[in-house]
Scaffold this active site. Structure first.
Site, PDB file in Angstrom:
ATOM      1  N   TYR A 182       0.817  -1.223   0.000  1.00 21.47           N
ATOM      2  CA  TYR A 182       0.000   0.000   0.000  1.00 21.47           C
ATOM      3  C   TYR A 182       0.844   1.263   0.000  1.00 21.47           C
ATOM      4  CZ  TYR A 182      -0.397  -0.078   5.295  1.00 21.47           C
ATOM      5  OH  TYR A 182      -0.210  -0.100   6.646  1.00 21.47           O
ATOM      6  N   GLU A 183       0.249   2.335  -0.461  1.00 22.66           N
ATOM      7  CA  GLU A 183       0.955   3.605  -0.734  1.00 22.66           C
ATOM      8  C   GLU A 183       2.064   3.406  -1.768  1.00 22.66           C
ATOM      9  OE1 GLU A 183      -0.878   5.589   0.442  1.00 22.66           O
ATOM     10  OE2 GLU A 183      -1.677   4.646   2.253  1.00 22.66           O
TER      11      GLU A 183
END
Lengths: 594, 594
Positions: A438-439
């Site tokens: 994620y990110e």
């Protein structure tokens, strides 16, 4: 259940000796960060992490979140912990005083966030969103918007989210479809679906402030057509209090391998006439602002790497000291804890070495943030801004990969008991698996590092950084007791220099280069770690010579530095070879033969 | 849900070209293994794996097992699949014809077991126990015992288990406490508790045959006091049918991170007067016999590494071909599947390269088993027995570590969707985490490799193996198109030779050496993989020159070999450096500084 104790001694050492806490505390606007205050903050945070958040972590894992009639139910204890967290003012620790924050440097909040993530990552993801959203609004929101929203976000009275992903737009935000139609008065109606929204819906706060990427009717295709909107769960009434419910629905939550305590929501906007939102910043400039929030999040995900790794290390060390098994390989003695076995000791020393290397890099980078923001000399500020930009993908990408490795290694120390959920290390391992994703996945970070950071400026900042490595190595040259570390660090600097030359020479071979982006990211991460570990040894030696502090602890840091060089530096060379050798094979490899 | 298709083309290639299927089929007792029969067997197994076992895999994961009133309830569909599995005779594939098996070489059953584990590891763990138990009983059981038990075990009518672990005796079997008291007539009463017993209790079969390590009253302490007992769940009546229930109870099952479909039981023996068991083999010689079963299990766990890796690879490849995201980094073209991104392609090629390397090693080792067992020339047989002994810890340790890496990498290819349970790769990742632990952790394998295998015989067999590497490298020397592979393989042989010299020179520094045991295991695994990949390229080139087979496939194998050398061989050097550098630091590292 796993205990967690914030590693205050290690944190203080890195803050003081590697990240330059004293220097940061002298910057204009950072004067509050006195050594005494920082110690007090860390101690308080450590108590809250150990006493409140850590015991809730397995509860969140077991209970998870439920979607009931459009409402998301979070695990037992979440509400009370969140209320306490806000009341203590933890969200605003390094946020602007004009909106209710305490304005401490990022260097001070970084170890504190390490504690939150280590003790309960699924929980800490919620307040972390408030920090990122504040940073974004500070840059792009109008004064009226700031006055309306920021105080509540900084205090945590209202929660925050970031809405980027859509089913067809994951890593590829150019494919974003969510649309926004002007309603007049700076208001817009939003229509579309966002997925993977952490804490996209819950009842922990009386309002939730969504920052949403969407397209205006006249938007260009691609990322240059994205605008940013603030869309509250409840519209504000004339007193600025949550009133009418906005047209946003949580229609599903994900069933994930880990971070069960954090609801990952699918949000549907505008099923009933359009969700009312407000443009933040200029039209079509939304991505740049969202990247402020994203960069804040990326750095924090890097911290999650060291945080989960630290918790896993503490668990593994406690188990290795307590579990009796086998006989001493030299003396044949029985009844010894497994830490006496060379291979178990290897795993633990290796974990601790990498933890200190990551902490050195992350805290030092946090100090660079502060220097970039507060240093009065524009040139100095700019240099550190460039360092932050260059190494952000490394801080995120490398630390999350290493964090996963440490959780994996902790399970190995536990053996069969690690595979059993009750001991708690399995949760760390499952939770950690998301942080390289994620990110922005490790691949995305690596492409960013190679393309936007290194090649775009023809390795300029990287060369500056290499010079800093050499400066440290030179301090070690001929050192009576640490000379071997000089050699190891010079070697890493040379490797990076040669790699930079090679990259420049192959600049035109795009496909070949990008095939080696992830090995390059690992190489740079390990080399940065080597730099920090060399600095760590120098600082430990200096304290030892002055007779300050616990001699065994300081000697341990020096040997940790040696162990890091002995085990990690060769990996950097392997990644370098892979980078140089694999791309050519890969670019001609027939995809049909997969 | 994830599809699974047995990779028949790859399997056949490795069987024929690397593992010497033809040569094995000519051994006395192996004549049934004609190419046509082997193809038919693989095809049938592939259908069963894809059609019956693979669809049950997520069911087992979701439902798990339950303990209800002492009975273990397995997932829906387990019973029907098990009945079909037995009816088709799959358990006896390579077991002795005199007890109902088909007596095919181990080389033939190895790819078949790969299919079972790939399609449904939690299920396949059950029949695998029958195979291991048969091997153990064939060696140590009396003729009467064989006549009583083996036919039912080979057919799968009765299930089998292995009982080693106790709470205080995990990796350390010397700490075993379970006791056996003579009852007369070769019967014994057993008392004690065993934990982590896979399929220790269930209702899938009318009887379960436990092989149990326990101590006789006159036993010496340590592993030299362990005897082996056959203890059935139901005692046999005068017709040899299951009659009275024996004094064994399942008192708990574990809540594990993965392999939910496989019940991991705590068994309590003798709470009500003693569980009746029968001594297998000589008193106090139990460990050696159990190691026959254990070695069989270890090899199979190595196969689990390639099996789970293959399934993860298939899933990741399918996703990478289907998921559209981002633009081509060179042309800027949009609408391309993510496989077009260099980093995604890198992951997939890297997965496939390591799969072929593992398969090469495991199938070749399976052929060595057959040569050791059936070759009429005692010297040839002995050489291959020694090869098997040397490389068993590598087959288990290295292939399980790599298998975990592949499952991890598959999640990375899926990105956020990989962290969501519905896509199925998360299950593979969770399931895989046990394989570097059970049947001896990687550390245990590495210690076995270093101490019992390499040092005990002063590197003799390892040097023979290195010579085999050099022979292959010599075949490649000056080869018009494959000369680069010669260089890479010579380099690996030299590295191993130097490492062997170093080990011998440091032989006295036990603690230092054992600190490097795991790096040594990785080094040897990668080098064995390099050998196999060089052989693979040679064989592909030969077929290509003869115009046999699909040219693109064969070219793909050659490039795969190059990619392996470019990416894995440097890792072997890194492990070599770690081995030589880290032990000294580690042995003086103060444990109190952890």
């Amino acid at each position: 259940m796993l205990d967690y104790q914030a590693p205050l001694r290690d944190m203080q050492f890195v803050l003081e000796e590697l990240a330059g806490l004293e220097r940061i505390g002298e910057l204009p606007g950072c004067e509050d960060a006195s050594p005494d205050l920082v110690s007090a903050v860390l101690e308080e945070a450590g108590k809250f992490a150990a006493g409140v958040l850590a015991p809730l972590n397995p509860v969140g894992d077991r209970q998870g979140c439920r979607l009931e009639d459009g409402q998301v139910v979070t695990p037992e204890g979440w509400q009370a912990a969140y209320d306490q967290f806000c009341e203590a003012g933890w969200i605003g620790l390094s946020l602007p005083p004009e909106h209710g924050g305490q304005g401490l440097p990022k260097l001070v909040s970084t170890p504190v966030w390490e504690m939150w993530f280590a003790s309960n990552m699924a929980f800490a993801m919620l307040p972390q969103l408030n920090v990122g959203q504040t940073e974004a609004l500070m840059i792009a929101a109008s004064e009226t918007q700031k006055a309306t929203w920021l105080a509540k976000i900084v205090s945590g009275e209202w929660a925050a989210t970031m809405n980027l992903t859509e089913p067809q737009a994951g890593s590829d935000l150019a494919a974003t479809r969510m649309r926004a139609e002007p309603e007049g008065d700076g208001a817009y109606r939003l229509f579309g679906q966002k997925i993977f929204i952490s804490y996209g819906e819950h009842e922990l706060t009386p309002n939730i402030v969504h920052l949403v990427l969407a397209r205006l009717p006249d938007a260009l295709p691609g990322v240059k057509g994205l605008s940013l909107f603030l869309v509250p769960k409840y519209l504000l009434d004339e007193h600025g209090e949550p009133g009418e419910r906005n047209d946003i629905r949580c229609i599903a939550i994900e069933h994930k391998m880990g971070i069960h305590g954090s609801p990952t929501c699918t949000l549907s906007y505008g099923d009933d006439g359009g969700a009312l939102g407000y443009l933040v910043g200029e039209p079509h400039q939304g991505l740049a602002t969202m990247f402020v929030m994203m960069n804040e999040a990326r750095f924090n995900v890097g911290i999650q790497g060291v945080a989960l790794g630290e918790r896993a290390y503490q668990a593994a060390l406690a188990y290795a000291r307590e579990r009796v098994q086998g006989r001493d390989i030299v003396t044949g003695e029985v009844g010894l804890p497994i830490l006496a076995h060379p291979d178990v000791k290897r795993m633990l020393v290796s974990m601790r070495a990498r933890l200190m290397a990551m902490r050195g890099l992350l805290y030092t980078a946090a100090g660079w943030f502060d220097l970039a923001r507060h240093h009065p000399d524009a040139e100095v500020a700019d240099k550190h801004r460039r360092y932050v930009d260059l190494l952000m993908p490394v801080a995120k990408g490398w630390c999350t990969e290493v964090g996963n490795d440490l959780c994996d290694e902790a399970i190995q120390v536990f053996g069969g008991m690690g595979f059993v959920e009750e001991t708690g290390v399995a949760q760390l391992f499952r939770d950690a698996r998301v942080i390289t994703i994620y990110e922005g996945t490790t691949g995305i970070q690596a492409n960013d590092l190679l393309g936007r950071k290194i090649l775009r400026e023809d390795t300029a900042t990287l060369r500056e950084l290499i010079n800093d490595f050499r400066e440290t190595a030179t301090q070690l040259d001929g050192h009576e007791r640490l000379g071997d570390l000089a050699e190891a660090l010079h070697d890493q600097a040379n490797l990076l220099d040669e790699t930079s030359d090679w990259l420049l020479a192959r600049k035109a071979n795009t496909a070949e280069l990008y095939a080696g982006a992830v090995p390059l990211l690992h190489l740079l991460g390990i080399a940065c770690g080597a730099w920090q570990m060399a600095r760590l040894a120098l600082a430990a030696e200096a304290r030892y010579e002055k007779g300050e502090g616990d001699a065994e602890y300081l000697q341990g840091l020096i040997e940790l530095s040696r162990f890091y060089m002995a085990t990690q530096a060769p990996q950097a060379h392997a990644h370098g070879k892979t980078l140089r050798q694999a791309g050519a094979v890969l670019s001609r490899f027939p995809a049909a033969a997969l």
